[in-house]
Design a protein around this motif. Structure first.
Motif, PDB file in Angstrom:
ATOM      1  N   SER A 135       0.833  -1.193   0.000  1.00  0.00           N
ATOM      2  CA  SER A 135       0.000   0.000   0.000  1.00  0.00           C
ATOM      3  C   SER A 135       0.875   1.252   0.000  1.00  0.00           C
ATOM      4  CB  SER A 135      -0.910   0.003   1.237  1.00  0.00           C
ATOM      5  OG  SER A 135      -0.124   0.003   2.416  1.00  0.00           O
ATOM      6  N   ARG A 136       0.231   2.373  -0.056  1.00  0.00           N
ATOM      7  CA  ARG A 136       0.954   3.633   0.022  1.00  0.00           C
ATOM      8  C   ARG A 136       0.226   4.554   0.991  1.00  0.00           C
ATOM      9  NH1 ARG A 136       0.511   7.513  -5.069  1.00  0.00           N
ATOM     10  NH2 ARG A 136       1.247   8.929  -3.450  1.00  0.00           N
ATOM     11  N   ARG A 137       0.973   5.468   1.576  1.00  0.00           N
ATOM     12  CA  ARG A 137       0.375   6.449   2.467  1.00  0.00           C
ATOM     13  C   ARG A 137      -0.233   7.565   1.632  1.00  0.00           C
ATOM     14  NH1 ARG A 137      -0.667   4.492   7.184  1.00  0.00           N
ATOM     15  NH2 ARG A 137      -1.086   6.650   7.814  1.00  0.00           N
ATOM     16  N   LEU A 138      -1.431   7.959   2.004  1.00  0.00           N
ATOM     17  CA  LEU A 138      -2.122   9.046   1.321  1.00  0.00           C
ATOM     18  C   LEU A 138      -2.181  10.238   2.259  1.00  0.00           C
ATOM     19  CD1 LEU A 138      -5.151   7.031  -0.138  1.00  0.00           C
ATOM     20  CD2 LEU A 138      -3.015   7.613  -1.299  1.00  0.00           C
ATOM     21  N   ASN A 139      -1.611  11.322   1.831  1.00  0.00           N
ATOM     22  CA  ASN A 139      -1.677  12.549   2.621  1.00  0.00           C
ATOM     23  C   ASN A 139      -2.860  13.366   2.116  1.00  0.00           C
ATOM     24  OD1 ASN A 139       0.685  12.041   4.200  1.00  0.00           O
ATOM     25  ND2 ASN A 139       1.919  12.568   2.400  1.00  0.00           N
ATOM     26  N   LEU A 140      -3.928  13.377   2.910  1.00  0.00           N
ATOM     27  CA  LEU A 140      -5.169  14.022   2.498  1.00  0.00           C
ATOM     28  C   LEU A 140      -5.303  15.383   3.182  1.00  0.00           C
ATOM     29  CD1 LEU A 140      -7.568  10.936   2.793  1.00  0.00           C
ATOM     30  CD2 LEU A 140      -6.192  11.665   0.827  1.00  0.00           C
ATOM     31  N   ASP A 183      -7.656  11.831 -11.032  1.00  0.00           N
ATOM     32  CA  ASP A 183      -6.369  11.886 -10.322  1.00  0.00           C
ATOM     33  C   ASP A 183      -6.281  10.764  -9.289  1.00  0.00           C
ATOM     34  OD1 ASP A 183      -5.479  14.041 -11.737  1.00  0.00           O
ATOM     35  OD2 ASP A 183      -6.030  15.540 -10.223  1.00  0.00           O
ATOM     36  N   ALA A 184      -7.369  10.508  -8.572  1.00  0.00           N
ATOM     37  CA  ALA A 184      -7.383   9.451  -7.569  1.00  0.00           C
ATOM     38  C   ALA A 184      -7.169   8.091  -8.226  1.00  0.00           C
ATOM     39  CB  ALA A 184      -8.698   9.464  -6.797  1.00  0.00           C
ATOM     40  N   GLU A 185      -7.823   7.858  -9.351  1.00  0.00           N
ATOM     41  CA  GLU A 185      -7.672   6.589 -10.054  1.00  0.00           C
ATOM     42  C   GLU A 185      -6.238   6.395 -10.542  1.00  0.00           C
ATOM     43  OE1 GLU A 185      -9.814   4.093 -13.691  1.00  0.00           O
ATOM     44  OE2 GLU A 185      -9.996   6.279 -13.593  1.00  0.00           O
ATOM     45  N   LYS A 186      -5.633   7.440 -11.048  1.00  0.00           N
ATOM     46  CA  LYS A 186      -4.266   7.353 -11.546  1.00  0.00           C
ATOM     47  C   LYS A 186      -3.297   7.007 -10.421  1.00  0.00           C
ATOM     48  CE  LYS A 186      -0.803   9.981 -14.166  1.00  0.00           C
ATOM     49  NZ  LYS A 186      -0.504  11.261 -14.861  1.00  0.00           N
ATOM     50  N   ARG A 187      -3.489   7.616  -9.248  1.00  0.00           N
ATOM     51  CA  ARG A 187      -2.600   7.362  -8.114  1.00  0.00           C
ATOM     52  C   ARG A 187      -2.787   5.978  -7.518  1.00  0.00           C
ATOM     53  NH1 ARG A 187      -2.999  11.150  -3.310  1.00  0.00           N
ATOM     54  NH2 ARG A 187      -5.206  11.222  -3.848  1.00  0.00           N
ATOM     55  N   LEU A 188      -4.030   5.498  -7.494  1.00  0.00           N
ATOM     56  CA  LEU A 188      -4.336   4.290  -6.742  1.00  0.00           C
ATOM     57  C   LEU A 188      -4.549   3.032  -7.583  1.00  0.00           C
ATOM     58  CD1 LEU A 188      -6.701   5.903  -4.097  1.00  0.00           C
ATOM     59  CD2 LEU A 188      -4.373   5.096  -3.757  1.00  0.00           C
TER      60      LEU A 188
END
Length: 245
Positions: A135-140, A183-188
């Protein structure tokens, strides 16, 4: 590092699997993208010994089904009941029992005596499965001054409402962040997130069921859009089959 457990009461059979894993590691050490994937193997002589340790610390476990005391199938059921999501592979000389592995979401099974070529094909699925669990950390950014860090593995799905993304987590918390679904789809996407529709991005690790045009994730039923259905089902099929999504 990949941490693999081998659980078998037969020391010779366990040693064969251990040596095959080490051989696979040597042969794939120079494969692009896998150079840093060292493999550690720990052998347990019984299911009780394995479960008494810290099974959550392993990425995958090779269970012999036929063992005295607790057999591999019962151990796998107990493991899943505790919430363990590591890859389970059954090694057995009783192929007729392998179908029971579906009840514990087993990744695959291998029939004894184990040949290296067959083993290597199965182990490739293990490495893909483990890669997907990364997984990756998401800074929201919440509002103007607040920021939270969320593990993508804890996000069950994301929905968009107007110009805001709503991140739903397994713990029940939600985070409202300004952004676009694209953007969310591209990152995740590399972490097994798949578009179910224009408004929803679903984490496949949290999918409980898919029926018709609906997917259940994080306790919620989400509609799969007509134009997204084929791609969604294709990626979901690869995911549950242990293949690269």
């Amino acid at each position: 590092m990949l941490k693999i457990a081998v659980v078998d009461d037969d020391a010779k059979d366990a040693d064969v699997i251990k040596k095959y894993i080490e051989r696979y590691g040597r042969e794939n050490a120079r494969t692009p993208g896998k150079e840093d994937r060292e493999i550690g193997v720990t052998v347990f002589g019984s299911a009780e010994d394995f479960l008494a340790g810290v099974p959550s610390g392993f990425d995958a476990v090779f269970f012999d089904i036929d063992m005295p005391g607790m057999n591999g199938m019962d151990a796998a059921k107990l493991l899943r009941g505790q919430g363990g999501d590591l890859a389970i592979i059954f090694v057995t000389n009783m192929a007729r029992y392998a179908i029971d592995g579906y009840s514990v979401q087993a990744l695959d099974f291998i029939v004894k005596p184990v040949a290296y070529y067959d083993f290597a094909l199965k182990f490739a699925k293990v490495t893909e499965y483990c890669a997907r669990r990364t997984s990756r950390r998401l800074n929201l950014r919440i509002g103007e001054s607040e920021q939270v860090s969320v593990d993508s593995a804890d996000v069950t799905y994301i929905e968009i409402m107007q110009h805001y993304l709503i991140y739903h987590t397994a713990g029940g918390k939600t985070y409202r962040v300004r952004g676009t679904m694209e953007d969310a789809e591209k990152r995740l996407s590399p972490y097994a997130f798949v578009r179910a529709s224009k408004s929803y991005l679903v984490n496949l690790r949290h999918v409980a069921s898919v029926k018709g045009n609906e997917v259940t994730a994080g306790g919620e039923t989400i509609y799969i859009g007509r134009t997204k259905r084929e791609a969604f089902l294709k990626r979901y099929g690869k995911y549950i089959g242990g293949l690269k999504v």
